[in-house]
Design an enzyme around this catalytic site. Structure first.
Site, PDB file in Angstrom:
ATOM      1  N   HIS A 210       0.802  -1.223   0.000  1.00 58.63           N
ATOM      2  CA  HIS A 210       0.000   0.000   0.000  1.00 58.63           C
ATOM      3  C   HIS A 210       0.837   1.276   0.000  1.00 58.63           C
ATOM      4  O   HIS A 210       0.307   2.345   0.290  1.00 58.63           O
ATOM      5  CB  HIS A 210      -0.908   0.034   1.232  1.00 58.63           C
ATOM      6  CG  HIS A 210      -2.085  -0.886   1.157  1.00 58.63           C
ATOM      7  ND1 HIS A 210      -3.242  -0.583   0.480  1.00 58.63           N
ATOM      8  CD2 HIS A 210      -2.272  -2.129   1.670  1.00 58.63           C
ATOM      9  CE1 HIS A 210      -4.100  -1.586   0.591  1.00 58.63           C
ATOM     10  NE2 HIS A 210      -3.538  -2.535   1.306  1.00 58.63           N
TER      11      HIS A 210
ATOM     12  N   LYS B 185      -8.745  13.694   4.343  1.00 60.46           N
ATOM     13  CA  LYS B 185      -7.864  12.531   4.331  1.00 60.46           C
ATOM     14  C   LYS B 185      -6.824  12.687   5.430  1.00 60.46           C
ATOM     15  O   LYS B 185      -6.688  13.740   6.036  1.00 60.46           O
ATOM     16  CB  LYS B 185      -7.195  12.342   2.964  1.00 60.46           C
ATOM     17  CG  LYS B 185      -6.425  13.537   2.452  1.00 60.46           C
ATOM     18  CD  LYS B 185      -5.875  13.275   1.057  1.00 60.46           C
ATOM     19  CE  LYS B 185      -6.946  13.244  -0.012  1.00 60.46           C
ATOM     20  NZ  LYS B 185      -7.165  11.931  -0.586  1.00 60.46           N
ATOM     21  N   ARG B 186      -6.114  11.613   5.670  1.00 68.55           N
ATOM     22  CA  ARG B 186      -5.025  11.634   6.648  1.00 68.55           C
ATOM     23  C   ARG B 186      -4.018  12.719   6.276  1.00 68.55           C
ATOM     24  O   ARG B 186      -3.735  12.933   5.096  1.00 68.55           O
ATOM     25  CB  ARG B 186      -4.348  10.251   6.648  1.00 68.55           C
ATOM     26  CG  ARG B 186      -3.154  10.095   7.540  1.00 68.55           C
ATOM     27  CD  ARG B 186      -2.753   8.621   7.596  1.00 68.55           C
ATOM     28  NE  ARG B 186      -2.489   8.068   6.276  1.00 68.55           N
ATOM     29  CZ  ARG B 186      -1.288   8.043   5.696  1.00 68.55           C
ATOM     30  NH1 ARG B 186      -0.241   8.586   6.303  1.00 68.55           N
ATOM     31  NH2 ARG B 186      -1.131   7.502   4.507  1.00 68.55           N
TER      32      ARG B 186
ATOM     33  N   LYS C 295       0.442  14.235   0.747  1.00 66.23           N
ATOM     34  CA  LYS C 295      -0.953  14.453   0.384  1.00 66.23           C
ATOM     35  C   LYS C 295      -1.248  15.931   0.130  1.00 66.23           C
ATOM     36  O   LYS C 295      -2.306  16.282  -0.378  1.00 66.23           O
ATOM     37  CB  LYS C 295      -1.874  13.887   1.462  1.00 66.23           C
ATOM     38  CG  LYS C 295      -1.795  12.357   1.541  1.00 66.23           C
ATOM     39  CD  LYS C 295      -2.703  11.798   2.615  1.00 66.23           C
ATOM     40  CE  LYS C 295      -2.571  10.295   2.732  1.00 66.23           C
ATOM     41  NZ  LYS C 295      -3.156   9.550   1.598  1.00 66.23           N
TER      42      LYS C 295
ATOM     43  N   THR D  56      -8.884   5.988  -1.981  1.00 65.18           N
ATOM     44  CA  THR D  56     -10.263   5.542  -2.182  1.00 65.18           C
ATOM     45  C   THR D  56     -11.242   6.690  -1.937  1.00 65.18           C
ATOM     46  O   THR D  56     -12.388   6.614  -2.369  1.00 65.18           O
ATOM     47  CB  THR D  56     -10.625   4.364  -1.250  1.00 65.18           C
ATOM     48  OG1 THR D  56     -10.338   4.725   0.108  1.00 65.18           O
ATOM     49  CG2 THR D  56      -9.837   3.122  -1.636  1.00 65.18           C
TER      50      THR D  56
ATOM     51  N   LYS E  68     -15.064   7.511  -3.628  1.00 62.63           N
ATOM     52  CA  LYS E  68     -16.293   7.812  -2.874  1.00 62.63           C
ATOM     53  C   LYS E  68     -16.879   9.149  -3.309  1.00 62.63           C
ATOM     54  O   LYS E  68     -18.099   9.284  -3.495  1.00 62.63           O
ATOM     55  CB  LYS E  68     -15.984   7.831  -1.381  1.00 62.63           C
ATOM     56  CG  LYS E  68     -15.528   6.506  -0.817  1.00 62.63           C
ATOM     57  CD  LYS E  68     -14.826   6.682   0.526  1.00 62.63           C
ATOM     58  CE  LYS E  68     -14.078   5.416   0.891  1.00 62.63           C
ATOM     59  NZ  LYS E  68     -13.105   5.624   1.981  1.00 62.63           N
TER      60      LYS E  68
END
Length: 831
Positions: free
Chosen positions: A352, A543-544, A549, A651, A655
């Site tokens: 991952h 998100k985290r 990110k 993901t 969504k």
């Protein structure tokens, strides 16, 4: 399970299980009574499912994951059982809103980010597809943490999700197993060969708690089995009687710390050691349970892989390779070669991450102290493996060093990803680009040596939770148009393409989106005491928190827009509400500092009357599944802006697209495949590609300081952001972020992508000004993301990796009478 039965059981649980009457009953009691009523209904199916699997002696898949981000269970179970209307009607007879009761449940504190949510989606799909499956994990007492925001800073508090109990779990002490640590290994000569016997010195008891996983539209109910650590000795009377009260419970504290929290802070030796022991505890208990179940109908361990498939969800459970090898060789006497053949046939490994630093390694000293026999086994696996590599690549010592299970560069460490790769017949990435980059870079040596083992399985999400449950108004609209086949076959949504051409349909879709935005705006007012305009663009970044990110890129763009408005308050700009949510790891200083920056920027911008509310910045604390279910249906824009080549898949992008948000994203992870599905005119893609970033890193051609000096708008953004404007009382607060951008080379290419990101956002605004065009694009996103159902990817896992076939439970079997069961058990005891 009709209306009257629900009412009767609901009232029975209130009175006889909870001992409540009309004077003492609370809303929480009503929630528990409804949960128990639903649980009663599914338990028959649950028992029948396990009986069916046992009678058929079917091959099973065991999914090993340290995280399961499950969300609330009540509404999800009711929907999957197909009794939502019956529950609604039954409770309306008592003047009770069943939807309100469903929201009283707490999110299970079993995960943090995408890894855990993916695991939860996979469990849902495995049950819906009638696959014989069990998920294994840990029952954390306090989850990862409950995030609070104080003066803009993230503060971690215990997540007491079990404080009032969990009606969905059933403790199974009869299936508890001992998990052992420490000691030494004895060698002895027997039957012409050396035998090894581990003599551990520290014991912990693993007690299982089972949670039912309900499949949609079928009678299969699978199991999530979570292990809780208990001391083998609760209390030392001798120490207590001598007045040493702390020593009397020392063993209990040490043992039960193993399942206190998810991901203990590993910035210190004690935290690292606890995390290491935690992973072994999880794996050892799970494998003992698999062995118990296998031996119920089988005895030949040389055929173990015919009945068992084990999927490793990232490297956290990789020690399972050594543990199962120990069980085969030491406990059941299999020859090494036979045991290893079974190991490789049984295990599959999902990677991952593309970050080398995220591939777990553990000091050899940890193994030597806690798992001495496993260290011997790992050394032997490594010796035999490197012999094969050496034969294939004679004299290539650098390759041997890279592929070794042991990192010898400094302190000796065991490379868990290498162990998982050597011990698995399948190694898969989770998006096409991710898999390509694994093969090209991170696992290149292993790909060249084991090319047949590598494959891609692009992630997916369950539409049951992320559309049917989270967005009921949109789900009803879709069902009215295409029928309900999409609930188990998401490709059916393709039929919506023709609807996107109709103006009336586009208007109806727009009304549904606005209703969801109004609902979210009310939550923002209730929880954050902030008023936002539901006609603004709801720009969502949830998100985290991690530097790659790039929440920082979003913040810098917000400051850029703010600068433009300050320079020209009359600027014609579509109002925007920027919505952030997510947690940073407790020890991740830079990620936590970005959270503080967001709050500092919000504190200034949200109070600046001169910009007339054209920008609002919102941060929802304590991000989780239930919060996401409120945010995602209301999103107009989905921020997926990670540095290209660093996000494995994502993901959240799936969504949000499924709920009609348009993606603003980089060429990274599953964004690329979403682009392929929805077409370039229905997505906003920007920024450097992974190969360009790689080239910059290799030749050092990117100079953020030169960019800062040459681009006046970027310079103004950086100067304002990192001056004292947003932090008057601490002018140097955000200096580390500025240094990371300018002095340390902008490792995540934030400034490099900022101009393209700003241009992309201008395009977003132009399109949003044309609601009819925007709604058409949004509908086409919904219509074309059928590929990203977790049902699709689980079918691929089952067929291409696990070799597991559906085992559907018949409804007549699921309804076995409990009186018959009781009599059978009574007769069994008499025998």
């Amino acid at each position: 399970m009709d209306k009257e039965t629900i009412q009767t059981n609901f009232a029975r649980h209130l009175k006889y299980t909870l001992a409540k009457d009309s004077y003492t009953v609370t809303d929480w009691d009503r929630y528990l009574a409804l949960s128990m009523t639903v649980r009663d209904f599914l338990v028959g199916k649950w028992i029948a499912t396990q009986q069916s699997y046992h009678r058929g002696n079917v091959k099973r898949v065991y999914y090993l994951s340290l995280e399961y981000l499950m969300g609330r269970s009540l509404a999800n179970n009711i929907i999957n059982l197909g009794i939502d209307q019956k529950c609604k009607d039954a409770l309306e007879g008592f003047d009770i809103d069943w939807g309100y009761l469903c929201k009283l449940g707490v999110d299970a504190g079993l995960g943090n980010g995408g890894l855990g949510r993916l695991a939860a989606c996979f469990l849902d799909s495995m049950a819906t597809l009638s696959l014989p499956a069990t998920g294994y994990g840990l029952r954390y007492d306090y989850g990862i943490f409950r995030q609070e925001i104080r003066d803009g800073f993230q503060v971690e508090e215990p997540d007491e999700w079990l404080r009032f109990g969990n009606p969905w779990e059933i403790e199974r002490p009869e299936y508890a197993f001992p998990v052992q640590y420490g000691g030494w290994v004895e060698e002895r000569w027997a039957d012409g060969e050396y035998r090894f016997e581990w003599r551990p010195t520290f014991n912990v008891v693993a007690v299982p708690f089972d949670t039912p996983i309900v499949g949609f539209g079928c009678d299969n109910v699978n199991t999530l089995r979570l292990w809780s650590a208990k001391a083998s000795e609760e209390f030392d009377f001798e120490d207590f009687n001598q007045g040493d009260y702390i020593e009397a419970v020392r063993h209990k504290i040490q043992a039960e710390n193993l399942t206190k929290v998810l991901y203990p802070n590993d910035n210190n030796h004690s935290g690292k050691s606890l995390r290491f022991r935690q992973q072994y505890f999880f794996v050892a208990a799970s494998i003992q349970d698999m062995i118990r179940r296998f031996q119920a109908y089988n005895s030949d361990f040389s055929r173990f892989s015919e009945k068992v498939a084990i999927q490793l969800n990232d490297t956290h459970p990789a020690i399972a390779v050594a543990e199962l090898m120990r069980v085969f060789v030491d406990d059941h006497g299999l020859p090494w070669e036979t045991a290893w053949e079974q190991i490789v046939a049984v295990f599959g490994y999902t990677n991952h991450t593309l970050l080398p630093e995220a591939l777990e390694t553990w000091p050899v000293d940890f193994f030597r102290q806690d798992l001495p026999r496993h260290l011997q086994i790992i050394f032997e696996i490594n010796r035999r493996f490197l012999e094969q590599v050496s034969m294939a690549y004679p004299g290539d010592n650098d390759r041997l060093s890279r592929m070794s299970l042991i990192d010898e560069t400094a302190q000796q460490k065991v490379r868990m990803a290498n162990l998982a790769s050597v011990g698995s017949h399948s190694i898969n990435g989770v998006a096409a680009l991710h898999t390509q980059l694994l093969q090209k870079h991170l696992f290149r040596d292993f790909y060249e040596f084991f090319p047949q083992r590598f494959n891609n399985k692009t992630n997916g999400i369950t539409q049951r939770r992320w559309l049917l449950k989270a967005n009921p108004e949109l789900a009803a609209w879709i069902t009215e148009i295409v029928g309900d086949g999409w609930i188990t076959g998401l490709d059916t949504l393709r039929s919506l393409e023709s609807v996107a051409k109709a103006k009336a349909s586009r208007e109806q879709f727009g009304k549904i989106k606005r209703n969801n935005k109004v609902h979210l705006a009310s939550l923002i007012k209730r929880d954050l005491d902030m008023i936002v305009n539901p006609d603004a663009i709801f720009d969502v970044h949830i998100k985290r928190f991690h530097e790659y990110k790039r929440q920082l890129l979003n913040v810098l763009h917000i400051v850029m827009l703010y600068n433009r408005l300050k320079e020209d308050p009359t600027l014609d700009m579509v109002p925007r509400v920027f919505i952030f949510s997510g947690k940073a790891a407790p020890g991740y200083y830079m990620a936590k500092l970005v959270i503080k920056l967001i709050h500092s920027v919000a504190n200034v911008i949200n109070r600046d009357r001169e910009i007339d509310g054209k920008i609002k910045v919102v941060f929802f604390p304590n991000y989780g599944v239930s919060l996401a279910e409120s945010i995602i249906p209301a999103a107009d824009v989905s921020e997926q802006i990670s540095t290209a080549g660093m996000e494995a898949s994502g993901t959240g992008n799936m969504k949000l697209a499924l709920n009609g948000a348009l993606t603003v994203g980089t060429y990274d992870g599953a964004n690329i495949e979403i682009l392929e599905e929805v077409r370039k005119e229905n997505i906003f893609i920007f920024g450097l590609k992974a190969d360009k970033i790689e080239a910059h890193r290799n030749n050092g051609s990117y100079d953020p300081i030169a960019l800062y000096n040459s681009d006046s708008e970027i310079r103004r953004v950086v100067d304002l952001t990192f001056s004292n404007f947003f932090c008057l009382n601490d002018p140097d607060m955000f200096k580390p972020i500025k240094k990371s951008l300018l002095d340390y080379g902008d490792q995540y290419f934030v400034l490099a992508d900022l101009p393209a990101y700003a241009d992309c956002q201008r395009h977003v605004e132009r399109v949003y000004r044309k609601p009819d065009q925007w709604n058409k694009k949004a509908i086409l996103n919904v219509a074309r993301v059928g590929k990203f159902s977790s049902d699709r990817v689980i079918k691929q896992y089952a067929e291409e990796i696990w070799g597991v076939e559906p085992a559907q439970v018949e409804e007549s079997v699921a309804g076995t009478d409990t009186i018959v069961e009781a009599r059978a058990n009574l007769m069994l005891r008499q025998v």
